[in-house]
Design a protein around this motif. Structure first.
Motif, PDB file in Angstrom:
ATOM      1  N   ALA A  22     -57.857  42.757  -5.125  1.00  0.00           N
ATOM      2  CA  ALA A  22     -57.251  41.826  -5.450  1.00  0.00           C
ATOM      3  C   ALA A  22     -58.553  40.465  -6.348  1.00  0.00           C
ATOM      4  N   ALA A  23     -58.678  40.423  -4.942  1.00  0.00           N
ATOM      5  CA  ALA A  23     -60.391  39.698  -5.012  1.00  0.00           C
ATOM      6  C   ALA A  23     -61.085  40.386  -5.646  1.00  0.00           C
ATOM      7  N   LEU A  24     -61.682  41.651  -5.432  1.00  0.00           N
ATOM      8  CA  LEU A  24     -62.913  41.759  -6.047  1.00  0.00           C
ATOM      9  C   LEU A  24     -62.825  42.144  -7.521  1.00  0.00           C
ATOM     10  N   VAL A  25     -61.477  41.953  -7.872  1.00  0.00           N
ATOM     11  CA  VAL A  25     -61.495  41.726  -9.876  1.00  0.00           C
ATOM     12  C   VAL A  25     -60.805  40.477  -9.682  1.00  0.00           C
ATOM     13  N   SER A  26     -61.732  39.772  -9.386  1.00  0.00           N
ATOM     14  CA  SER A  26     -61.370  37.905  -9.088  1.00  0.00           C
ATOM     15  C   SER A  26     -60.215  37.585 -10.292  1.00  0.00           C
ATOM     16  N   ASP A  27     -58.503  38.651  -9.455  1.00  0.00           N
ATOM     17  CA  ASP A  27     -57.648  38.043  -9.411  1.00  0.00           C
ATOM     18  C   ASP A  27     -56.304  37.294  -8.242  1.00  0.00           C
ATOM     19  N   GLY A  28     -57.330  35.676  -8.719  1.00  0.00           N
ATOM     20  CA  GLY A  28     -56.580  34.598  -7.494  1.00  0.00           C
ATOM     21  C   GLY A  28     -55.614  35.221  -7.257  1.00  0.00           C
ATOM     22  N   ALA A  29     -54.326  34.666  -8.275  1.00  0.00           N
ATOM     23  CA  ALA A  29     -52.709  34.722  -8.006  1.00  0.00           C
ATOM     24  C   ALA A  29     -52.346  36.072  -7.078  1.00  0.00           C
ATOM     25  N   ALA A  30     -52.662  37.346  -7.724  1.00  0.00           N
ATOM     26  CA  ALA A  30     -51.993  38.667  -6.881  1.00  0.00           C
ATOM     27  C   ALA A  30     -53.146  38.250  -4.912  1.00  0.00           C
ATOM     28  N   ALA A  31     -54.761  38.115  -5.341  1.00  0.00           N
ATOM     29  CA  ALA A  31     -55.498  38.019  -4.439  1.00  0.00           C
ATOM     30  C   ALA A  31     -54.596  36.758  -2.897  1.00  0.00           C
ATOM     31  N   GLU A  32     -53.778  36.017  -2.895  1.00  0.00           N
ATOM     32  CA  GLU A  32     -53.108  35.182  -2.372  1.00  0.00           C
ATOM     33  C   GLU A  32     -51.585  35.358  -2.391  1.00  0.00           C
ATOM     34  N   ASN A  33     -51.300  36.268  -3.111  1.00  0.00           N
ATOM     35  CA  ASN A  33     -49.400  37.271  -2.784  1.00  0.00           C
ATOM     36  C   ASN A  33     -50.304  37.974  -1.688  1.00  0.00           C
ATOM     37  N   TYR A  34     -50.705  38.756  -2.177  1.00  0.00           N
ATOM     38  CA  TYR A  34     -51.087  40.351  -1.169  1.00  0.00           C
ATOM     39  C   TYR A  34     -50.882  39.330   0.062  1.00  0.00           C
ATOM     40  N   ALA A  35     -52.648  38.814   0.293  1.00  0.00           N
ATOM     41  CA  ALA A  35     -53.218  38.701   1.407  1.00  0.00           C
ATOM     42  C   ALA A  35     -52.083  37.137   2.630  1.00  0.00           C
ATOM     43  N   GLN A  36     -50.908  37.407   1.320  1.00  0.00           N
ATOM     44  CA  GLN A  36     -49.692  36.161   1.721  1.00  0.00           C
ATOM     45  C   GLN A  36     -48.667  36.951   2.752  1.00  0.00           C
ATOM     46  N   LEU A  55     -59.827  30.274  -4.521  1.00  0.00           N
ATOM     47  CA  LEU A  55     -60.874  29.599  -5.183  1.00  0.00           C
ATOM     48  C   LEU A  55     -61.759  30.237  -6.489  1.00  0.00           C
ATOM     49  N   LEU A  56     -60.313  31.403  -6.050  1.00  0.00           N
ATOM     50  CA  LEU A  56     -60.689  32.434  -7.762  1.00  0.00           C
ATOM     51  C   LEU A  56     -59.593  31.475  -8.223  1.00  0.00           C
ATOM     52  N   LYS A  57     -58.860  30.576  -8.467  1.00  0.00           N
ATOM     53  CA  LYS A  57     -57.647  30.197  -9.643  1.00  0.00           C
ATOM     54  C   LYS A  57     -58.696  29.208 -11.107  1.00  0.00           C
ATOM     55  N   PRO A  58     -57.896  28.985 -11.627  1.00  0.00           N
ATOM     56  CA  PRO A  58     -58.560  28.087 -13.088  1.00  0.00           C
ATOM     57  C   PRO A  58     -58.839  27.219 -12.345  1.00  0.00           C
ATOM     58  N   GLY A  59     -60.305  26.769 -12.965  1.00  0.00           N
ATOM     59  CA  GLY A  59     -61.255  25.877 -12.913  1.00  0.00           C
ATOM     60  C   GLY A  59     -60.306  24.155 -12.039  1.00  0.00           C
ATOM     61  N   PRO A  60     -59.887  23.472 -12.648  1.00  0.00           N
ATOM     62  CA  PRO A  60     -59.272  22.532 -11.613  1.00  0.00           C
ATOM     63  C   PRO A  60     -57.832  22.551 -10.462  1.00  0.00           C
ATOM     64  N   ARG A  61     -57.710  23.803 -10.324  1.00  0.00           N
ATOM     65  CA  ARG A  61     -56.635  24.536  -9.155  1.00  0.00           C
ATOM     66  C   ARG A  61     -57.481  24.879  -7.994  1.00  0.00           C
ATOM     67  N   GLN A  62     -58.544  24.940  -8.952  1.00  0.00           N
ATOM     68  CA  GLN A  62     -59.567  25.427  -7.598  1.00  0.00           C
ATOM     69  C   GLN A  62     -59.266  24.437  -6.625  1.00  0.00           C
ATOM     70  N   ASP A  63     -59.128  25.597  -5.450  1.00  0.00           N
ATOM     71  CA  ASP A  63     -58.523  24.469  -3.898  1.00  0.00           C
ATOM     72  C   ASP A  63     -59.336  24.295  -2.331  1.00  0.00           C
ATOM     73  N   PRO A  64     -60.399  23.599  -2.075  1.00  0.00           N
ATOM     74  CA  PRO A  64     -61.368  23.709  -0.972  1.00  0.00           C
ATOM     75  C   PRO A  64     -60.674  23.709   0.140  1.00  0.00           C
ATOM     76  N   ALA A  65     -59.752  22.901  -0.424  1.00  0.00           N
ATOM     77  CA  ALA A  65     -58.849  22.066   1.166  1.00  0.00           C
ATOM     78  C   ALA A  65     -58.136  23.020   1.900  1.00  0.00           C
ATOM     79  N   ALA A  66     -57.442  24.098   0.592  1.00  0.00           N
ATOM     80  CA  ALA A  66     -56.257  24.552   0.830  1.00  0.00           C
ATOM     81  C   ALA A  66     -57.374  26.180   1.339  1.00  0.00           C
ATOM     82  N   ALA A  67     -58.795  26.746   1.197  1.00  0.00           N
ATOM     83  CA  ALA A  67     -58.909  27.716   1.984  1.00  0.00           C
ATOM     84  C   ALA A  67     -59.400  27.434   3.094  1.00  0.00           C
ATOM     85  N   SER A  68     -59.924  25.691   3.617  1.00  0.00           N
ATOM     86  CA  SER A  68     -60.380  25.187   4.102  1.00  0.00           C
ATOM     87  C   SER A  68     -59.442  25.924   5.968  1.00  0.00           C
ATOM     88  N   ALA A  69     -58.270  25.821   5.460  1.00  0.00           N
ATOM     89  CA  ALA A  69     -56.870  25.989   5.638  1.00  0.00           C
ATOM     90  C   ALA A  69     -56.265  26.904   6.263  1.00  0.00           C
TER      91      ALA A  69
END
Length: 284
Positions: free
Chosen positions: A166-180, A211-225
């Protein structure tokens, strides 16, 4: 290496007997495991050579389950070498021999990642669907399932592969769900099914998903966590397979609109420091 060399020695001492097939199996399996170990150390040339020998031995022994596993391993190595066409080709060869549920799920998951690396999103998603269908269908086992370990492919690993796809095809929502799902399964599942490398990579893909979420929803703080436990790995556990996804993270952190955010700059610096201590010579 000791097991492989012992099997070779016994094969060289005897005529072809009923024991020969078993010795070929053991030698092929040992070479396949060496290929995996070499990948995690980043020695891709040795990994490819060991996998080729393993394929020849598996062919000679006629063990379809081992052949399917070795072709999957060769697909993994090709993917890590950025040979995505070869990665998919090896999967297709392995599918001819895959009869167990484990082998069919693993090959479909590998195909998904190979197709994603080819930037073929629809084919990648179709392969993920095939993996789910195989997992949910009738459970068919072979003798490799009884051995477990690296020959297994638990649901946690399936979700980790799906997250990377999912990350490779830039599907942030799916990547987040599968990773969790992968992280939760690794953290709460049987200890013998937990690969620290796969868990670390699952956390990297969870971070990348932020970081794959749409524009303003990108969250580097959550990525850092999400990256805390990864960045805390001691140097001897920093497998080479972490390098490429972390380089992708650095590129994402350097993009708009997050590049000037303090958490982005801090995380990018921490990743650079981490990579400086990572083996130069990937996870599976």
């Amino acid at each position: 290496m000791s097991v492989r060399d012992r099997a070779y020695g016994l094969l060289g001492q005897q005529r072809r007997t009923t024991d020969t097939r078993g010795l070929l199996f053991v030698a092929g399996l040992a070479c396949g495991m060496l290929a995996h170990a070499s990948m995690d150390l980043g020695d891709r040339r040795s990994a490819a050579n060991q996998a080729r020998v393993a394929s020849r031995l598996a062919t000679e022994t006629g063990h379809h389950g081992l052949l399917a596993w070795i072709f999957g391993t060769q697909s993994l190595i090709a993917y890590c070498l950025q040979l995505s066409d070869k990665a998919v080709e090896f999967v297709e060869r392995g599918e001819e021999y895959a009869t167990s549920t484990t082998s069919r799920v693993r090959l479909a998951a590998l195909k998904a990642r190979g197709q994603a690396a080819r930037r073929n999103g629809p084919a990648a998603r179709q392969a993920l669907s095939e993996a789910r269908t195989a997992r949910d269908g009738q459970d068919r086992q072979d003798d490799l399932d009884a051995m477990g370990g690296i020959l297994g492919f638990p649901l946690a690993k399936q979700n980790y592969y799906a997250a990377s796809t999912a990350a490779l095809v830039s599907d942030g929502a799916a990547a987040e769900n599968y990773a969790q799902q992968a992280i939760a399964a690794y953290e709460t599942g049987p200890e013998e099914e937990c690969s620290y490398g796969d868990l670390a990579l699952s956390r990297v893909y969870l971070a990348q998903a932020q970081l794959l979420k749409p524009g303003p929803r990108q969250d580097p703080a959550a990525a850092s966590a999400a990256m805390r436990a990864v960045l805390a790995l001691p140097p001897e556990k920093r497998i080479a397979g972490l390098r490429r996804p972390l380089h992708r993270m650095q590129a994402a952190l350097d993009g708009e609109p997050v590049r000037h955010a303090a958490p982005s700059r801090q995380l990018k610096a921490e990743i650079a420091e981490f990579l400086a201590g990572t083996h130069a010579i990937t996870s599976t």
